[in-house]
Design a protein around this motif. Structure first.
Motif, PDB file in Angstrom:
ATOM      1  N   VAL A 262       0.821  -1.225   0.000  1.00  0.00           N
ATOM      2  CA  VAL A 262       0.000   0.000   0.000  1.00  0.00           C
ATOM      3  C   VAL A 262       0.846   1.263   0.000  1.00  0.00           C
ATOM      4  O   VAL A 262       0.305   2.362   0.090  1.00  0.00           O
ATOM      5  N   LEU A 263       2.127   1.125  -0.135  1.00  0.00           N
ATOM      6  CA  LEU A 263       3.013   2.281  -0.046  1.00  0.00           C
ATOM      7  C   LEU A 263       2.684   3.348  -1.091  1.00  0.00           C
ATOM      8  O   LEU A 263       2.674   4.547  -0.802  1.00  0.00           O
ATOM      9  N   LEU A 264       2.375   2.934  -2.307  1.00  0.00           N
ATOM     10  CA  LEU A 264       2.184   3.887  -3.405  1.00  0.00           C
ATOM     11  C   LEU A 264       0.839   4.600  -3.367  1.00  0.00           C
ATOM     12  O   LEU A 264       0.634   5.567  -4.106  1.00  0.00           O
ATOM     13  N   VAL A 265      -0.085   4.145  -2.535  1.00  0.00           N
ATOM     14  CA  VAL A 265      -1.407   4.779  -2.445  1.00  0.00           C
ATOM     15  C   VAL A 265      -1.278   6.238  -2.038  1.00  0.00           C
ATOM     16  O   VAL A 265      -2.128   7.073  -2.376  1.00  0.00           O
ATOM     17  N   GLY A 266      -0.211   6.584  -1.347  1.00  0.00           N
ATOM     18  CA  GLY A 266      -0.021   7.954  -0.910  1.00  0.00           C
ATOM     19  C   GLY A 266       0.019   8.959  -2.051  1.00  0.00           C
ATOM     20  O   GLY A 266      -0.219  10.158  -1.843  1.00  0.00           O
ATOM     21  N   ILE A 267       0.295   8.488  -3.280  1.00  0.00           N
ATOM     22  CA  ILE A 267       0.305   9.394  -4.429  1.00  0.00           C
ATOM     23  C   ILE A 267      -1.066  10.044  -4.609  1.00  0.00           C
ATOM     24  O   ILE A 267      -1.177  11.216  -4.989  1.00  0.00           O
ATOM     25  N   VAL A 268      -2.130   9.309  -4.320  1.00  0.00           N
ATOM     26  CA  VAL A 268      -3.491   9.854  -4.421  1.00  0.00           C
ATOM     27  C   VAL A 268      -3.693  10.980  -3.413  1.00  0.00           C
ATOM     28  O   VAL A 268      -4.261  12.033  -3.738  1.00  0.00           O
ATOM     29  N   PHE A 269      -3.219  10.793  -2.188  1.00  0.00           N
ATOM     30  CA  PHE A 269      -3.371  11.822  -1.158  1.00  0.00           C
ATOM     31  C   PHE A 269      -2.493  13.035  -1.454  1.00  0.00           C
ATOM     32  O   PHE A 269      -2.811  14.155  -1.043  1.00  0.00           O
ATOM     33  N   ALA A 270      -1.382  12.812  -2.157  1.00  0.00           N
ATOM     34  CA  ALA A 270      -0.447  13.899  -2.424  1.00  0.00           C
ATOM     35  C   ALA A 270      -1.043  14.961  -3.335  1.00  0.00           C
ATOM     36  O   ALA A 270      -0.616  16.125  -3.289  1.00  0.00           O
ATOM     37  N   VAL A 271      -2.024  14.594  -4.154  1.00  0.00           N
ATOM     38  CA  VAL A 271      -2.631  15.564  -5.075  1.00  0.00           C
ATOM     39  C   VAL A 271      -3.234  16.725  -4.298  1.00  0.00           C
ATOM     40  O   VAL A 271      -2.910  17.897  -4.532  1.00  0.00           O
TER      41      VAL A 271
END
Length: 381
Positions: free
Chosen positions: A349-358
């Motif tokens: 799930v590490l890469l899911v943070g890209i969604v929050f970064a927007v």
């Protein structure tokens, strides 16, 4: 004075950076840039790719290297085949590790028998199917967990695709004998299912991860500490109970290994990598879907993802960040260049943070650019 807040883009709620003071926002942007530069240090860090050839190359780095062509993948396959033929696990493991020039001491140089025994008892096709079901369950659990936080199907679909990208290596059936391949999704599933007052499934999956790979203990310990900090006393006891069960299993494992090891058996060179933060970033990128892009871009995307986890204002994000930080420190300080699979614990799930970064990055930029001033006018009558 707080600054203006922008309208939601992908997240329904405000990020941690929404409305933050102008000066703090500018400092935050500067720190974000510094962090991305630190992530770029992965370009110069070692990191064998997670495949058979790189496994052989990685093993040759170690002072107790196995013969040419012998890899940890082959080692675990040999052990599973031996147990499937009817031999006791510890006998098979000792013979395989001696013939492969792998250490038997200390006891954690020998993996817990859980995964090998289960895989030996089931047809290979069913084992592959179970791993696929676990990965699909992890994806669906995170989509369900993130649905209330997303504004629509586009960000939710992006989050689902990013979980799939995080499970890039896990979905390869050739790695089914690797313990982290199972422990990583179990930890991700545990984190997704945990709710205040609803923690039993999370604890059960966390315990399952520990019984497959002992390094999952760090995740469970972090969850216990976070539950205590949040005032969830019963949940804290649940996590501590899981640790107690694991401690008993580990003690039994240590005793069993002592019975099959001797004074002439190899000892591990220990955890003394000291490879640095860039090493963690490199291992995390080659152990996920980021492996298909250049390392410099993968490093920047991973740094942006970690920034996004900071931005999400949610207790799950706080626990995930604590987990990422804990394993990043563990790998940076102790992992050797042949321990590429350690990062698989955190990648699902590490890469899911890209969604929050927007939304997080937009809020920080808006706050940094806000130049509103308060004008005081005195009216004389």
């Amino acid at each position: 004075m707080k600054t203006r807040r922008g309208a939601p883009i992908w997240m329904t709620g405000a990020t941690r950076f929404a409305g933050m003071p102008n000066t703090q926002a500018r400092i935050g942007l500067a720190l974000f840039i510094v962090f991305l530069i630190a992530c770029l240090s992965a370009i110069a860090s070692p990191g064998p790719r997670p495949d058979v050839d790189s496994g052989a190359a990685a093993s040759s780095i170690a002072s107790d290297a196995p013969p040419a062509g012998q890899t940890e993948l082959l080692l675990y396959q040999t052990i599973v085949a031996g147990v499937r033929s009817g031999s006791p696990y510890y006998t098979v493991a000792a013979e395989a590790q001696r013939s492969g020039h792998y250490p038997l001491k200390p006891f954690f140089a020998v993996r817990l028998p859980t995964l090998a025994v289960v895989e030996a008892a089931l047809p290979p096709t069913l084992v592959n199917l179970l791993l696929l079901v676990l990965c699909i369950g992890t994806i669906l659990a995170w989509v369900a967990r993130l649905r209330p936080a997303m504004t629509g199907l586009v960000p939710l679909g992006a989050a689902g695709l990013l979980v799939i990208a995080g499970l890039y290596v896990n979905l390869d059936p050739s790695f089914v004998v690797f313990h982290e391949i199972w422990a990583g999704p179990l930890i991700a599933l545990s984190l997704a299912l945990r709710r205040p007052g609803h923690w039993l499934p999370a604890v059960a999956f966390g315990l399952s991860a520990m019984l497959i790979r002992e390094t999952a203990l760090l995740y469970v310990a972090i969850m216990a500490v976070m539950a205590w900090v949040e005032g969830e006393r019963r949940e804290t006891l649940g996590w501590l109970g899981a640790i107690a069960i694991f401690a008993g299993v580990l003690a039994a494992h240590a005793h069993a290994v002592s019975l099959i090891s001797g004074p002439l058996d190899r000892a591990s060179q220990g955890w003394s990598g000291l490879e640095g933060f860039g090493f963690y970033v490199r291992l995390a990128t080659i152990s996920s879907g980021l492996d298909i892009v250049p390392q410099w871009l993968a490093s920047l995307l991973l740094g942006t993802s970690l920034f996004g986890w900071v931005a999400w204002r949610d207790a799950t994000a706080t626990r995930a960040l604590a987990m990422f930080a804990g394993y990043a420190a563990l790998i940076s300080l102790f992992a050797r260049s042949d321990n590429f699979y350690w990062a698989l614990i955190t990648t699902p799930v590490l890469l899911v943070g890209i969604v929050f970064a927007v939304d997080g990055l937009r809020d920080m930029i808006v706050a940094a650019r806000d130049t509103r001033r308060i004008t005081v006018t005195r009216v004389i009558r």
